[in-house]
Design an enzyme around this catalytic site. Structure first.
Site, mmCIF file in Angstrom:
data_model
loop_
_atom_site.group_PDB
_atom_site.id
_atom_site.type_symbol
_atom_site.label_atom_id
_atom_site.label_comp_id
_atom_site.label_asym_id
_atom_site.label_seq_id
_atom_site.Cartn_x
_atom_site.Cartn_y
_atom_site.Cartn_z
ATOM 1 N N LYS A 110 -2.532 -10.037 -13.940
ATOM 2 C CA LYS A 110 -2.538 -9.926 -15.403
ATOM 3 C C LYS A 110 -2.258 -11.301 -15.986
ATOM 4 C CE LYS A 110 -1.368 -5.194 -16.364
ATOM 5 N NZ LYS A 110 -0.362 -4.211 -16.496
ATOM 6 N N ASP A 164 -1.917 -5.047 -7.505
ATOM 7 C CA ASP A 164 -0.959 -6.016 -8.055
ATOM 8 C C ASP A 164 -0.411 -6.861 -6.905
ATOM 9 O OD1 ASP A 164 1.082 -4.478 -6.786
ATOM 10 O OD2 ASP A 164 1.099 -3.136 -8.517
ATOM 11 N N GLN A 167 13.972 3.696 -6.209
ATOM 12 C CA GLN A 167 15.237 3.389 -6.892
ATOM 13 C C GLN A 167 16.075 2.580 -5.903
ATOM 14 O OE1 GLN A 167 15.720 4.094 -10.137
ATOM 15 N NE2 GLN A 167 17.694 3.055 -10.116
ATOM 16 N N ARG A 169 -1.618 -13.394 -19.547
ATOM 17 C CA ARG A 169 -1.411 -13.276 -20.993
ATOM 18 C C ARG A 169 -2.220 -14.378 -21.674
ATOM 19 N NH1 ARG A 169 1.445 -10.079 -23.679
ATOM 20 N NH2 ARG A 169 2.440 -9.268 -21.819
ATOM 21 N N GLY A 185 18.861 30.502 -2.371
ATOM 22 C CA GLY A 185 18.099 29.255 -2.324
ATOM 23 C C GLY A 185 18.633 28.228 -1.338
ATOM 24 N N ASP A 188 -2.850 0.254 -1.741
ATOM 25 C CA ASP A 188 -1.479 0.166 -2.247
ATOM 26 C C ASP A 188 -0.579 0.887 -1.246
ATOM 27 O OD1 ASP A 188 0.596 -0.456 -3.920
ATOM 28 O OD2 ASP A 188 -0.210 0.566 -5.685
HETATM 29 C C1 R5P Z 1 4.601 0.494 -7.301
HETATM 30 O O1 R5P Z 1 5.483 -0.315 -7.176
HETATM 31 C C2 R5P Z 1 3.902 1.106 -6.132
HETATM 32 O O2 R5P Z 1 3.527 0.157 -5.179
HETATM 33 C C3 R5P Z 1 2.686 1.867 -6.575
HETATM 34 O O3 R5P Z 1 1.789 0.951 -7.175
HETATM 35 C C4 R5P Z 1 3.028 2.921 -7.569
HETATM 36 O O4 R5P Z 1 4.144 3.673 -7.160
HETATM 37 C C5 R5P Z 1 1.853 3.840 -7.736
HETATM 38 O O5 R5P Z 1 2.186 4.816 -8.697
HETATM 39 P P1 R5P Z 1 1.080 5.532 -9.552
HETATM 40 O O6 R5P Z 1 0.076 6.105 -8.601
HETATM 41 O O7 R5P Z 1 1.835 6.585 -10.307
HETATM 42 O O8 R5P Z 1 0.476 4.512 -10.463
#
Ligand code: R5P
Length: 289
Positions: free
Chosen positions: A188, A165, A94, A190, A35, A214
């Protein structure tokens, strides 16, 4: 200058070499029976500057090890300057220690890449501060104009660009500039304990075509929630775009099933929706070096 693509970026490397009018290098990779990776550079690289293009794509550990072995071998074979281009910076999520004892994996990646690189480029990195992990010259390229150009070609009804977001708002702004429309993000709120309402911060999406963007789509969960919400607010067509199609499982079909009429990404990672090439972005940056 020679352009050399790792396993994850072979087509992109060819496109960049063509754009620059320079040689496309060649390498052999295969697996030993146990591998482990075998790598051989077949091009004569002695004295030449190299552009190495390799995304840290799935399986990320293999892509990373291939990149590190490649970079060290180039130096060992007497290559000149090495410009390392990592279109998709895996392990970028990370980027800090969220919980005690966790590895800051994005920094580990940076530390190892720079050992045998002279310059580092990436595209729309997950968090800007990742670039500070490098001690060599770096550049983050922005592919939002390429996504913007793609969506501009569509005949859209009163379009608006939406981020799922606030984190994706900068990208949404960049794309909206090219499309020539407004942008917003889903917020969002609350209302009371246990009750949350999500809706566009300022814009009304009723009867408007929405370009939902995104930086990456992985499971698709973030985008699917956003599509459902936009549909519940009577948005018109929802078109989905991202820079990095990480795509775990049946994400693409889930996005269509939840109501997206188009799903597109760049080829920082090869995938079924990687219709937009980032080669002009990389070539232009290299020409200015
Ligand atoms: C989050 O911080 C990233 O910008 C993406 O919104 C996220 O990684 C998307 O992940 P998933 O498609 O699993 O919701």
């Amino acid at each position: 200058m020679i352009v050399l693509g790792g396993s994850s970026c072979q087509v992109l490397a060819k496109e960049v070499a063509d754009d620059l009018g320079c040689e496309l290098g060649n390498l052999t990779t295969k697996r030993f029976p146990d591998g482990e990776l075998y790598l051989r550079i077949n091009s004569d690289v002695r004295g030449d500057d190299l552009v190495v293009i390799q995304s840290i794509s799935r399986p990320q550990d293999s892509s990373m090890v291939e990149l590190l072995i490649l970079l060290e071998t180039l130096k060992d074979l007497g290559a000149g300057k090495t410009i390392t281009v990592v279109p998709y910076y895996g392990y970028g999520r990370q980027d800090k220690r969220f919980n005690d004892g966790e590895a800051i994996s994005a920094r580990v990646v940076a530390k190892h890449i720079q050992l045998d690189s002279d310059v580092f480029y990436t595209i729309n990195v997950h968090e800007k501060h990742i670039m500070d992990f490098f001690d060599i010259p770096t550049r983050e390229l922005d592919a939002s104009a390429l996504l913007g150009d793609y969506f501009k070609m569509h005949d859209l009804e009163d379009p608006v660009v939406m981020a799922p977001d606030i984190g994706a708002m900068a990208l949404a702004k960049g794309i909206a500039e090219y499309v020539g429309c407004d942008c917003d993000y889903l917020e969002k709120k609350r209302l009371r304990p246990g009750e949350v309402e999500t809706k566009p911060k300022t814009l009304d999406v009723k009867d408007k075509d929405v370009i939902l963007v995104d930086d990456m789509i992985d499971s698709g969960g973030t985008m699917i929630e956003a599509i459902k919400l936009l549909k519940s607010q009577n948005a018109g067509n929802v078109l989905v775009g991202c820079i990095h199609p990480v795509l775990t499982g049946s994400t693409i079909s889930n996005l269509f099933a939840s109501g997206a009429v188009d799903v597109v990404a760049t080829n920082t990672l090869p995938s079924q929706i990687s219709f937009i090439t980032v080669s002009p972005l990389i070539s232009m940056a290299l020409k200015k070096l």
